[in-house]
Each structure stands twice: as C-alpha cells, then as structure tokens.
Enzyme design. Structure first.
Site, PDB file in Angstrom:
ATOM      1  N   LYS A 118     -10.458  49.667  -4.052  1.00  0.00           N
ATOM      2  CA  LYS A 118      -9.230  49.417  -4.800  1.00  0.00           C
ATOM      3  C   LYS A 118      -8.050  50.249  -4.280  1.00  0.00           C
ATOM      4  CE  LYS A 118     -10.974  47.494  -9.108  1.00  0.00           C
ATOM      5  NZ  LYS A 118     -11.065  47.598 -10.586  1.00  0.00           N
ATOM      6  N   ARG A 125     -19.986  48.594  -9.762  1.00  0.00           N
ATOM      7  CA  ARG A 125     -19.604  47.239  -9.338  1.00  0.00           C
ATOM      8  C   ARG A 125     -18.976  47.376  -7.956  1.00  0.00           C
ATOM      9  NH1 ARG A 125     -15.061  43.949  -9.440  1.00  0.00           N
ATOM     10  NH2 ARG A 125     -15.474  41.716  -9.781  1.00  0.00           N
TER      11      ARG A 125
END
Length: 301
Positions: free
Chosen positions: A241, A275
């Site tokens: 991210k 995740r």
C-alpha cells in the site's frame, strides 16, 4: 515493547480465546496466524501485477495462493483504491461470478472471502457459490471507496449487517476511522449491534489506507495491540500500500520488503490474519514470528 513483553502479549492473546472463528461449520483456529491471498478480478487494482481478468489468470492466481500456503482467498471485483473507477453492481457481480466459479471449482476446500460493500453482491456470492466470508471495506456503509469522504450518518441498522446475519457467515468489519480511540468506540457499538442480530464470527480490520493519512497509518500500527481488548481476531491489510511506497519514494512494485517489515510488526502486535499479495513471503513471516514468540522457546533472562 520488550522481547518478553511481546511473548507475554501473544500468550495473553492465545489465552483470551479470541483467535478462533467458525467457517462453514468448522472451527478455524487462528492461534497460528494465517494468510489471506488477494485475488483481484479487476482491471484497475492499484498493484498491476495482482489483476486477474480471464479464467486462465484467475486459475493461476488461485493455484498460486493455495500452493504457497494461503488459508483463504479474498476475491474482489471493485477496486477501492483512491480515484478508482465506479463499477456498477451488475458488473461487479459479473466479474465475481467468473472468479468464484473458477476458484470454487479448482479449490473446493479453500476458504473464499468476498471483498464487497454491497449487500446484494454479498448475498449472491454466498448463496450461489458458497463463499464463506464477507470482507466489507465500508464499515457497514459509511463509505465504499478509498479516498471518498465517510458519511457520519447511516442506516440505524446497516443493510450489510442484516445481510451477513441472515447468511450466517463470518464478517470482516473494517474501520475507516483514523484514530484508535475513535475506532474502538465505533467497533464496540458495531460489534454489539452485530451480536444482537446474531452474527457470531467477527474479524476486525483497522483499515490501513482508508480514511487515514500516512502519519495516521503509522500511528495506528504502533498502537495496534490496543485492539486486543476487543477479544476478536484482527486482520491487517497493508500489502504494497501507499503507506509503504510513498514513505520510501517508490511504487507498489517496489514495496515487498516494506510489506514484510510491516507484516512482522503487525503479527508482533497481535494480528491473526495477513491479507497479502505475496503469499509465500507472508506465510514465511508468520512462521518466523510464531517461532520467535513460541512459549516453548527457551529464553535467557
């Protein structure tokens, strides 16, 4: 937090009984952290290498996740990245039907999670394809897309809450709140409401990258162990991210090393599920951190 403190915190987490959920009638023990592999059935996910649009690429990705040790496959068909293109419900369902049909046929025993904030999409995935879990990035309808201002008011009982209660599947409740105190207050109210509706299995996701600045993401990560007082499993989604690649002046393609660092920290602070795009690397982190915090490990004071 000292070495002994980390071990004690992990052992407290075990003793609380939090890291277990019931999936498809079976108890899933999260005492040993698990990896949820990301399968993006989208043309515009922020990490280009994760996009799967054909039966062949979906099958390859599902095989990769399972083969590398992923316990769950999280399928999404609507990119929630900042500036992502709006996708109609019909198109989201079309993409999901293709991906779900491939994954459930090739790996009928794998736990399939569906990443959606739309109740009707969640219902379709569970009722038509046997999806085992719903991963809702909207915190029950506050917002559905990263970078979109959250709504402070919503339905008194969110439609997604009613839907997962009716479906009887585990629910990943993601927060769009930027600060731990506000997040925990909202989580407490939402978990209470979900329990009152009959939802028994809830996983908390602090929502890294959603409604948070770069500094707020790192502040939240530093305080992540505070979520342990909720007594529920915690999922962390930081894989490649912007909180990583923006800090390091790179791109999502450059962010594996930073992802591994944050995964290590998250596990030491009590995360039960990672995740991740890079399943093998995440599985290795889980194994190493679990060994480091094992009660059987001899420690010299």
């Amino acid at each position: 937090m000292s070495y002994k403190d980390r071990i004690n915190a992990r052992e407290t987490h075990r003793m609380m009984g939090a890291p277990t959920i019931t999936v498809r009638g079976r108890l899933l023990d999260l005492t040993s952290p698990q990896v949820m592999g990301i399968l993006n059935a989208t043309p515009d996910s922020f990490y280009e290498e994760s996009r799967t649009l054909s039966e062949e690429t979906i099958a390859q990705r599902a095989d990769e996740i399972v083969g590398q040790g992923g316990a769950m496959v999280d399928i999404g068909a609507f990119s929630t990245r900042p500036g992502g293109e709006e996708v109609t419900q019909q198109e989201e369902m079309r993409r999901l039907r293709l991906a779900l049909s491939v994954v459930t046929r090739r790996h009928p025993d794998v736990i399939v999670s569906v990443d959606t904030f739309r109740p009707d999409v969640a219902r379709m995935a569970v009722e038509e394809y046997g999806a085992a879990m719903i991963n809702d990035v909207s915190e029950g309808g506050i917002t559905g897309v990263a970078g979109v201002a959250r709504r402070e008011k919503r339905e008194e009982v969110p439609a997604m809450f009613r839907t997962v209660a009716d479906l009887g599947v585990p629910y990943i409740l993601m927060s769009v709140r930027p600060r731990l105190h506000d997040m925990m207050k909202s989580f407490a109210e939402e978990v209470g409401l979900l329990h009152s509706l009959g939802v028994k299995d809830i996983i908390l996701d602090p929502g890294f990258g959603f409604g948070k600045t770069l500094d707020e993401n790192y502040q939240l990560l530093s305080e992540l162990d505070g979520l342990q007082v909720m007594g529920l499993p915690v999922l962390v989604g930081v894989s490649r991210k912007s909180m990583i690649y923006r800090l390091l002046d790179g791109t999502p393609a450059d962010a594996l090393n930073g992802t591994t660092v944050l995964h290590t920290i998250a596990l030491q602070k009590g995360a039960s599920i990672l995740r991740a795009h890079d399943v093998r690397a995440a599985v290795e982190v889980c194994r190493i951190v679990e060994k480091l915090t094992s009660p059987s490990l001899s420690i010299n004071s």
